[in-house]
Motif scaffolding. Sequence first.
Motif, PDB file in Angstrom:
ATOM      1  N   THR A 192       0.850  -1.189   0.000  1.00 52.17           N
ATOM      2  CA  THR A 192       0.000   0.000   0.000  1.00 52.17           C
ATOM      3  C   THR A 192       0.883   1.235   0.000  1.00 52.17           C
ATOM      4  O   THR A 192       1.875   1.311   0.717  1.00 52.17           O
ATOM      5  N   GLN A 216       0.321   5.511  -0.007  1.00 47.32           N
ATOM      6  CA  GLN A 216      -0.647   6.603   0.160  1.00 47.32           C
ATOM      7  C   GLN A 216      -2.049   6.064   0.437  1.00 47.32           C
ATOM      8  O   GLN A 216      -3.059   6.624   0.003  1.00 47.32           O
ATOM      9  N   GLY A 217      -2.067   4.915   1.119  1.00 46.84           N
ATOM     10  CA  GLY A 217      -3.347   4.304   1.466  1.00 46.84           C
ATOM     11  C   GLY A 217      -4.013   3.552   0.329  1.00 46.84           C
ATOM     12  O   GLY A 217      -5.133   3.029   0.491  1.00 46.84           O
ATOM     13  N   LYS A 218      -3.348   3.431  -0.798  1.00 46.59           N
ATOM     14  CA  LYS A 218      -3.931   2.762  -1.963  1.00 46.59           C
ATOM     15  C   LYS A 218      -3.181   1.464  -2.242  1.00 46.59           C
ATOM     16  O   LYS A 218      -1.952   1.410  -2.127  1.00 46.59           O
ATOM     17  N   PRO A 219      -3.901   0.410  -2.622  1.00 47.89           N
ATOM     18  CA  PRO A 219      -3.261  -0.891  -2.860  1.00 47.89           C
ATOM     19  C   PRO A 219      -2.452  -0.886  -4.161  1.00 47.89           C
ATOM     20  O   PRO A 219      -2.845  -0.267  -5.158  1.00 47.89           O
ATOM     21  N   VAL A 220      -1.324  -1.577  -4.115  1.00 47.89           N
ATOM     22  CA  VAL A 220      -0.469  -1.741  -5.293  1.00 47.89           C
ATOM     23  C   VAL A 220      -0.166  -3.225  -5.425  1.00 47.89           C
ATOM     24  O   VAL A 220       0.249  -3.874  -4.450  1.00 47.89           O
ATOM     25  N   GLY A 255      -3.732   6.014  -9.934  1.00 48.11           N
ATOM     26  CA  GLY A 255      -4.237   6.655  -8.718  1.00 48.11           C
ATOM     27  C   GLY A 255      -3.197   7.160  -7.752  1.00 48.11           C
ATOM     28  O   GLY A 255      -3.545   7.687  -6.694  1.00 48.11           O
ATOM     29  N   LEU A 256      -1.922   7.042  -8.055  1.00 45.18           N
ATOM     30  CA  LEU A 256      -0.881   7.502  -7.133  1.00 45.18           C
ATOM     31  C   LEU A 256      -0.349   8.862  -7.558  1.00 45.18           C
ATOM     32  O   LEU A 256      -0.067   9.098  -8.742  1.00 45.18           O
ATOM     33  N   GLU A 257      -0.200   9.762  -6.585  1.00 39.38           N
ATOM     34  CA  GLU A 257       0.398  11.068  -6.814  1.00 39.38           C
ATOM     35  C   GLU A 257       1.774  11.062  -6.153  1.00 39.38           C
ATOM     36  O   GLU A 257       1.890  11.257  -4.938  1.00 39.38           O
TER      37      GLU A 257
END
Length: 324
Positions: free
Chosen positions: A50, A52-56, A187-189
Amino acid sequence: MDHEGMVSMFEALVASGLSGFMGCSSALFEAALVEFLHNASVRDGIVVSTVQGKPVAISEELFASTFELPMEGLTDLHEVSQDLILEARRAFSYRGKMISTSCKKREMVSEFRLLNDILAKSVTVKAGSFDAMTHERFLMIADIYGGVSVNWGRLLFKIFKDMVTPMTRQARGYAMQICVLLKNAPGLELGESKEFPPLKIITTKIVGTYLSKNKKIYVDEDEPVRKRTSGKDTPEDKKLALVTVAQEAVPIQMLPADTPLALKRKTSKKRLRLPAGSDDEIVEKELDVADLVLEAETIGAVLHVEDSIEVVDITEGQEELDTG
């Protein structure tokens, strides 16, 4: 580049299919990289994390396709033919004689010393010294040298999985490659990237410096003695002469009958020192007074100075190399 051996080595490295992996974009996203590695694990053969709180999630297919790695060929390096291994053992040798598949790097010609360093840091991700050639890396180099088709996608992805698997001894690496994968993740910045240090990228000039340094390496055919120097070279004619040591004869003494105990024979210690850097720095020898003469042969310890460098020495760091 004028060095024919180096040119051939790099051409073989490009032809192996590894150039997309080792020559990828050099942008660094440090915060995202640290977070990815901290949260990463392996589930059902896929590397997940994860950021930035998003799954990879990174699969073997995604990993291989991103860097255009071959997905066909040998998946077990030990399947390489014995004929190629025998040919490589002679072709890699500094003296043209057969070397072991597990040997010291200084026993190899310059181009394969450099290739060993490249693979150690950029592919197998070994921490610490690269002085020794491992059997695994020898087989990798033999495959590249012989143009053998290797499933690099699977082999490198296995190393990648080991990096995020607890209880393995695999060092973490692939920083550039992970950043490329994160940059492509939806979705990643990732924000501003940090430029990869130019001195850590192999160039013609760096290879030339590597060659000039390695010209000073001398390998003793019988038993190489390695000594790192810093500013001053140890003279080859520096020898240690051990002089003959003699004990004075002790005359027989008549002791009174009522003496309770016989005198204890005394011993003296002689400490013989070899030159600093020798494998055996201190040799102690007990000399008994009952011995009339102890003869020591003159020992000449000729140190062959090796002023070799590694890729990490050239680039002044221990981070990954980018051969692009």
